[in-house]
Design a protein around this motif. Structure first.
Motif, PDB file in Angstrom:
ATOM      1  N   GLY A 161       3.350   7.407 -13.967  1.00 33.58           N
ATOM      2  CA  GLY A 161       4.760   7.600 -14.276  1.00 33.58           C
ATOM      3  C   GLY A 161       5.226   6.742 -15.435  1.00 33.58           C
ATOM      4  N   ILE A 162       4.805   5.501 -15.441  1.00 36.88           N
ATOM      5  CA  ILE A 162       5.195   4.589 -16.521  1.00 36.88           C
ATOM      6  C   ILE A 162       4.595   5.022 -17.851  1.00 36.88           C
ATOM      7  N   GLN A 163       3.329   5.458 -17.818  1.00 34.79           N
ATOM      8  CA  GLN A 163       2.678   5.884 -19.052  1.00 34.79           C
ATOM      9  C   GLN A 163       3.213   7.210 -19.579  1.00 34.79           C
ATOM     10  N   SER A 164       3.948   7.956 -18.732  1.00 36.71           N
ATOM     11  CA  SER A 164       4.505   9.232 -19.184  1.00 36.71           C
ATOM     12  C   SER A 164       5.721   9.051 -20.091  1.00 36.71           C
ATOM     13  N   VAL A 165       6.293   7.860 -20.094  1.00 33.90           N
ATOM     14  CA  VAL A 165       7.462   7.585 -20.930  1.00 33.90           C
ATOM     15  C   VAL A 165       7.020   7.464 -22.389  1.00 33.90           C
ATOM     16  N   ASP A 166       7.762   8.114 -23.279  1.00 32.36           N
ATOM     17  CA  ASP A 166       7.438   8.107 -24.701  1.00 32.36           C
ATOM     18  C   ASP A 166       7.428   6.671 -25.223  1.00 32.36           C
ATOM     19  N   ILE A 167       6.323   6.277 -25.822  1.00 31.10           N
ATOM     20  CA  ILE A 167       6.184   4.909 -26.329  1.00 31.10           C
ATOM     21  C   ILE A 167       7.188   4.628 -27.441  1.00 31.10           C
ATOM     22  N   GLY A 168       7.624   5.697 -28.131  1.00 28.55           N
ATOM     23  CA  GLY A 168       8.601   5.501 -29.193  1.00 28.55           C
ATOM     24  C   GLY A 168       9.921   4.958 -28.683  1.00 28.55           C
ATOM     25  N   GLN A 169      10.323   5.384 -27.479  1.00 28.50           N
ATOM     26  CA  GLN A 169      11.563   4.883 -26.903  1.00 28.50           C
ATOM     27  C   GLN A 169      11.436   3.409 -26.536  1.00 28.50           C
ATOM     28  N   PHE A 186      15.913  -0.447 -17.891  1.00 29.51           N
ATOM     29  CA  PHE A 186      16.879   0.492 -18.450  1.00 29.51           C
ATOM     30  C   PHE A 186      16.236   1.675 -19.194  1.00 29.51           C
ATOM     31  N   ILE A 187      15.005   1.523 -19.637  1.00 36.05           N
ATOM     32  CA  ILE A 187      14.371   2.580 -20.427  1.00 36.05           C
ATOM     33  C   ILE A 187      13.233   3.258 -19.665  1.00 36.05           C
ATOM     34  N   PRO A 190      14.062   4.559 -15.361  1.00 32.15           N
ATOM     35  CA  PRO A 190      14.911   5.745 -15.179  1.00 32.15           C
ATOM     36  C   PRO A 190      14.217   7.049 -15.554  1.00 32.15           C
ATOM     37  N   GLN A 191      13.315   7.002 -16.536  1.00 29.29           N
ATOM     38  CA  GLN A 191      12.583   8.206 -16.919  1.00 29.29           C
ATOM     39  C   GLN A 191      11.323   8.402 -16.077  1.00 29.29           C
ATOM     40  N   ALA A 192      10.651   7.310 -15.758  1.00 32.25           N
ATOM     41  CA  ALA A 192       9.410   7.409 -14.987  1.00 32.25           C
ATOM     42  C   ALA A 192       9.658   7.881 -13.561  1.00 32.25           C
ATOM     43  N   ILE A 193      10.840   7.578 -13.017  1.00 30.81           N
ATOM     44  CA  ILE A 193      11.110   7.912 -11.617  1.00 30.81           C
ATOM     45  C   ILE A 193      11.071   9.413 -11.402  1.00 30.81           C
ATOM     46  N   ARG A 194      11.377  10.206 -12.441  1.00 32.30           N
ATOM     47  CA  ARG A 194      11.324  11.663 -12.312  1.00 32.30           C
ATOM     48  C   ARG A 194       9.894  12.152 -12.111  1.00 32.30           C
ATOM     49  N   VAL A 195       8.952  11.444 -12.687  1.00 30.52           N
ATOM     50  CA  VAL A 195       7.543  11.785 -12.521  1.00 30.52           C
ATOM     51  C   VAL A 195       6.989  11.176 -11.233  1.00 30.52           C
ATOM     52  N   ILE A 196       7.482   9.999 -10.893  1.00 30.97           N
ATOM     53  CA  ILE A 196       6.951   9.244  -9.767  1.00 30.97           C
ATOM     54  C   ILE A 196       7.417   9.798  -8.425  1.00 30.97           C
TER      55      ILE A 196
END
Length: 272
Positions: A161-169, A186-187, A190-196
């Motif tokens: 889940g954490i690795q799915s977040v765009d590294i650019g952000q 904050f970055i 919130p995005q990884a939880i959708r995958v996790i």
């Protein structure tokens, strides 16, 4: 959801749920109208609280351990990454039942012996008493075993889940001066939880089912209460039918709640 002729997604009626609800209602009527089933249910249901407690606490501990292992695996230190990988690969290779026995009858006694050795000066000075193996309840031994058994799988869920977040952000947040903890809070999360969330919910359902293994230690959960009643009454069919019915009710309810939460998150994501 299935595609229609126009290419739009249409909602498919959950016939499986309708059948499951019908079976549950028939079973509930049979329990209410039969003195035998009602007595079995009243006895077995005494273990529901323990089952929920074991599953919930073990899952929370496994999530904490798993998150720590996942962060170690993503750290900049090769030693932490290798230690995390070692933990995940070793722990995933041990069956939960074997781990349950090992922690209950080998791990806890070894821990108690080590604790008493370390705290021996304090014991001799009268500041504390020696810890006894029997003071560590079988309930907590079972919870610890389940937590360690599921933590490597949860660690992999967090890592993915954490690795799915765009590294650019992450890099943009770093350029704005956000610290490591702020970026994670904050970055990333919130995005990884959708995958996790979906696989994490599946693991919670799995750990609820596997909590039945704690009955081998005599913990008074649903399965253990069923074993006690069946061995005394010889009503094995009625007893284990009730046990299966209760577990099915718990797991299907959790599955529906998880699905509703996923749909709500998708709607909020589309609206956002």
């Amino acid at each position: 959801m299935i595609p229609s002729a126009s290419g739009k997604q249409t909602k498919e009626f959950p016939w499986w749920l309708a059948v499951a609800v019908a079976i549950a209602l028939v079973a509930a009527f049979a329990i209410a109208s039969s003195d035998v089933y009602a007595q079995v249910f009243a006895t077995v249901a005494q273990g529901i609280g323990i089952t929920i407690f074991v599953a919930l606490v073990a899952f929370l501990l496994a999530a904490v351990i798993g998150l720590g292992i996942a962060l170690m695996g993503l750290s900049g230190s090769i030693w932490l990454r290798q230690a995390a990988r070692f933990y995940v690969e070793i722990m995933r290779g041990i069956p939960v039942l074997v781990l349950l026995f090992w922690i209950a009858f080998a791990g806890v006694p070894a821990f108690v012996a080590g604790w008493n050795f370390v705290t021996l000066p304090l014991q001799q000075a009268g500041y504390m008493d020696a810890l006894l193996v029997r003071e560590v309840s079988l309930l907590w031994r079972a919870i610890i075993a389940l937590a360690f058994g599921y933590s490597p799988f949860i660690a992999e869920i967090f890592r993915a889940g954490i690795q799915s977040v765009d590294i650019g952000q992450v890099e943009a947040a770093k350029a704005l001066g956000l610290g490591r903890g702020q970026r994670f809070r904050f970055i990333v999360m919130p995005q990884a939880i959708r995958v996790i969330l979906p696989p994490l919910g599946n693991d919670f359902i799995a750990i609820t089912k596997d909590s039945s293994l704690v009955s081998v230690l005599g913990v008074a959960d649903i399965t253990q209460m069923g074993k006690i009643y069946a061995s005394g009454s010889f009503r094995f069919f009625e007893t284990y039918s009730i046990v299966a019915y209760i577990y099915l009710t718990l797991t299907v309810s959790l599955s529906l709640a998880l699905r509703a939460l996923e749909q709500r998150m998708r709607r909020s994501q589309r609206q956002g």
